[in-house]
Design an enzyme around this catalytic site. Structure first.
Site, PDB file in Angstrom:
ATOM      1  N   ARG A 214      -5.249 -37.623  -9.617  1.00  0.00           N
ATOM      2  CA  ARG A 214      -5.930 -38.759  -9.123  1.00  0.00           C
ATOM      3  C   ARG A 214      -6.102 -39.994  -9.951  1.00  0.00           C
ATOM      4  O   ARG A 214      -5.740 -41.240  -9.622  1.00  0.00           O
ATOM      5  CB  ARG A 214      -6.946 -38.267  -8.501  1.00  0.00           C
ATOM      6  CG  ARG A 214      -7.127 -37.481  -7.328  1.00  0.00           C
ATOM      7  CD  ARG A 214      -8.424 -37.272  -6.773  1.00  0.00           C
ATOM      8  NE  ARG A 214      -9.053 -36.302  -7.394  1.00  0.00           N
ATOM      9  CZ  ARG A 214      -9.062 -35.124  -7.211  1.00  0.00           C
ATOM     10  NH1 ARG A 214      -8.358 -34.261  -6.225  1.00  0.00           N
ATOM     11  NH2 ARG A 214      -9.863 -34.309  -8.125  1.00  0.00           N
ATOM     12  N   PHE A 230      -1.305 -34.964   3.692  1.00  0.00           N
ATOM     13  CA  PHE A 230      -2.101 -33.920   3.455  1.00  0.00           C
ATOM     14  C   PHE A 230      -3.250 -34.393   2.511  1.00  0.00           C
ATOM     15  O   PHE A 230      -3.650 -34.000   1.595  1.00  0.00           O
ATOM     16  CB  PHE A 230      -1.332 -32.646   2.735  1.00  0.00           C
ATOM     17  CG  PHE A 230      -0.241 -32.288   3.298  1.00  0.00           C
ATOM     18  CD1 PHE A 230      -0.008 -31.315   4.253  1.00  0.00           C
ATOM     19  CD2 PHE A 230       1.256 -32.907   3.075  1.00  0.00           C
ATOM     20  CE1 PHE A 230       1.193 -30.923   5.186  1.00  0.00           C
ATOM     21  CE2 PHE A 230       2.244 -32.365   3.524  1.00  0.00           C
ATOM     22  CZ  PHE A 230       2.324 -31.498   4.618  1.00  0.00           C
ATOM     23  N   ASP A 252      -3.929 -36.229   7.823  1.00  0.00           N
ATOM     24  CA  ASP A 252      -4.016 -34.824   7.748  1.00  0.00           C
ATOM     25  C   ASP A 252      -4.225 -34.442   9.306  1.00  0.00           C
ATOM     26  O   ASP A 252      -4.226 -35.250  10.208  1.00  0.00           O
ATOM     27  CB  ASP A 252      -5.302 -34.666   6.982  1.00  0.00           C
ATOM     28  CG  ASP A 252      -5.548 -33.266   6.651  1.00  0.00           C
ATOM     29  OD1 ASP A 252      -5.382 -33.003   5.136  1.00  0.00           O
ATOM     30  OD2 ASP A 252      -5.998 -32.467   7.280  1.00  0.00           O
ATOM     31  N   ASN A 279       0.395 -34.045  12.419  1.00  0.00           N
ATOM     32  CA  ASN A 279       1.002 -33.102  11.729  1.00  0.00           C
ATOM     33  C   ASN A 279       2.120 -33.940  10.734  1.00  0.00           C
ATOM     34  O   ASN A 279       2.629 -34.909  11.161  1.00  0.00           O
ATOM     35  CB  ASN A 279       1.848 -32.177  12.498  1.00  0.00           C
ATOM     36  CG  ASN A 279       2.692 -31.155  11.808  1.00  0.00           C
ATOM     37  OD1 ASN A 279       3.585 -31.575  10.798  1.00  0.00           O
ATOM     38  ND2 ASN A 279       2.521 -30.059  12.192  1.00  0.00           N
ATOM     39  N   ASP A 300       0.810 -33.891  -1.022  1.00  0.00           N
ATOM     40  CA  ASP A 300       0.250 -32.743  -1.681  1.00  0.00           C
ATOM     41  C   ASP A 300      -0.146 -31.775  -0.666  1.00  0.00           C
ATOM     42  O   ASP A 300      -1.424 -31.399  -0.226  1.00  0.00           O
ATOM     43  CB  ASP A 300      -1.230 -33.258  -2.230  1.00  0.00           C
ATOM     44  CG  ASP A 300      -2.096 -32.261  -3.017  1.00  0.00           C
ATOM     45  OD1 ASP A 300      -1.449 -31.040  -3.509  1.00  0.00           O
ATOM     46  OD2 ASP A 300      -3.090 -32.598  -2.966  1.00  0.00           O
ATOM     47  N   CYS A 340       1.388 -26.144  -4.906  1.00  0.00           N
ATOM     48  CA  CYS A 340       0.502 -25.438  -5.610  1.00  0.00           C
ATOM     49  C   CYS A 340       0.708 -23.896  -5.410  1.00  0.00           C
ATOM     50  O   CYS A 340      -0.121 -23.167  -5.546  1.00  0.00           O
ATOM     51  CB  CYS A 340      -1.003 -25.742  -5.305  1.00  0.00           C
ATOM     52  SG  CYS A 340      -1.033 -25.873  -3.408  1.00  0.00           S
TER      53      CYS A 340
END
Ligand code: SAH
Length: 397
Positions: A214, A230, A252, A279, A300, A340
């Site tokens: 960020r 996202f 999102d 989506n 992300d 992630c």
């Protein structure tokens, strides 16, 4: 209650002892000379010759019978107060400079802080704890009051609604451990106010691990058209707008998360945010034929590969998403792309990005590699602990 724990030392096999000396922290029952271990104890670990290999937490339920806590002086098992207070004090000292009144930071990051199965995040006056080891669960009385006192916390809660607890036979629960219930708390990061909901937000309430990313987005955003995919509560969008972005579109599937993003923009007196409840795959496909282009795209997604079995499908998902996003870059545009998933290691991530960039009418450069911040230290001997990979790509024209 708080006397010395008298469990006898656990002996590893010769092979496991070699791994332990190299710093490997996890051991299965096969790695032990005597496969049955008492559950939920702090024990000494020995090699086959009886030489000391430090302390570990035991589990009777999990496939992981031992999780190492690292070295400890002498040959005894310390009492729990002595042990936890020393480990917690060291973890807090390592975060000096991240403990301001309105800071958000991870205070304890499991194995990397010599405390397997414990995560503690601090949002100003609120501490959120996650316990995924029976030892942590049994020793909360040695952990919680000490943390609350050291960090002057007004509230400590357990966000024990994590799947990993099932492997330990521990229940799913969210409960207050100390002080009063605080629904919302504001933290300030890179000059931006973020509202954290410790009781109901994702993870422990916020994606603290993306702090460096960020910050980078804030630094790069000036004058740019930003697309935040996202977006959750728009953490990246707010950072971009604070950095002078011309506009930010947050996408999102959760309308509730996007409402929080809009509230965040208002609280920071930032204009230029638009939100789309959709989506992300559908949204990107809908833009494919149009004229919209972006100077900075943040991608992300949640972890697509929660297990090794899901890896092939996950890699395809990441590749498709990244290809769709790269196509939407304006000349010189940048894509900050993240994974992630523990199971997608960095070389694999870079490989799929090469595949995503193949066949595009422009070249793509890798400008920068990032990961989680220094409050989420990565243990060199445990490659899985480097779960967050963040790459900044740029379209070359
Ligand atoms: N970038 C955020 C964190 C993202 S978390 C931050 O820095 O705070 C992942 C988000 O993806 C969640 O908010 C979830 O609602 C959303 N999500 C998951 N699958 C999605 C999909 N297919 N389309 C749109 N949003 C999705």
């Amino acid at each position: 209650m708080n006397g010395p724990v008298v469990a006898p030392p656990i002996r590893l096999t010769a092979k496991a002892a070699t791994l332990a000396r190299r710093g490997h922290p996890w051991f299965y029952r096969d790695d032990l000379q005597e496969p049955s271990v008492p559950g939920g104890q702090i024990v000494r670990v020995h090699d086959p010759e009886g030489r000391d290999l430090g302390l570990a937490f035991t589990s009777a339920h999990s496939k992981l019978a031992l999780r190492s806590c690292g070295p400890w002086p002498g040959h005894d098992v310390p009492d729990r107060e002595t042990f936890f207070h020393a480990r917690l004090r060291a973890a807090i000292e390592r975060r000096a400079g991240m403990l301001g009144k309105e800071d958000g930071a991870r205070i304890v990051h499991g194995e990397s802080d010599g405390l397997p199965g414990l995560v503690v995040d601090r949002y100003g006056p609120v501490l959120v704890l996650q316990a995924t080891s029976p030892v942590i669960e049994n020793c909360l009385d040695a952990i919680v009051p000490f943390l609350a006192e050291q960090l002057a916390a007004e509230s400590v809660l357990a966000r024990n609604d994590v799947g990993a607890r099932k492997l330990e036979g521990l229940s799913q629960e969210i409960r207050l451990l100390h002080g009063r219930r605080i629904e919302n708390v504001t933290i300030v990061e890179h000059g931006v106010r973020h509202t954290v909901r410790p009781w109901t937000g994702h993870k422990t309430g916020f994606y603290l691990d993306q702090r460096p990313a960020r910050g980078l987005v804030r630094d790069l955003a000036k004058g740019r058209r930003v697309l935040d995919l996202f977006a959750y509560q728009g953490g990246f969008s707010l950072a971009a707008l604070a950095g002078g972005a011309a506009s930010a579109i947050a996408v999102d599937q959760s309308a509730e998360a996007l409402a929080a993003a809009e509230a965040g923009a208002a609280a920071n007196v930032l204009s230029g945010l638009a939100t789309r409840t959709d989506n992300v795959f559908d949204f990107l496909r809908s833009l494919r034929e149009g004229q919209d282009r972006f100077d900075l795209i943040v991608l992300d997604p949640p972890a697509f590969a929660k297990s090794r079995r899901e890896l092939t499908g996950a890699l395809r998902g990441y590749r498709d998403l990244n290809r769709l996003a790269l196509r939407l870059l304006a000349p010189h545009g940048m894509l900050l792309t993240c994974t992630c998933s523990h199971h997608v290691v960095l070389p694999e991530f870079e490989h799929l990005l090469r595949q995503a960039a193949a066949g595009l009418p422009f070249k793509v450069a890798l400008r920068q590699r990032l990961g989680a911040g220094p409050d989420h230290p990565f243990w060199l001997s445990l490659p899985e602990s480097e779960y967050l990979k963040v790459l900044l790509l740029q379209r070359l024209d």
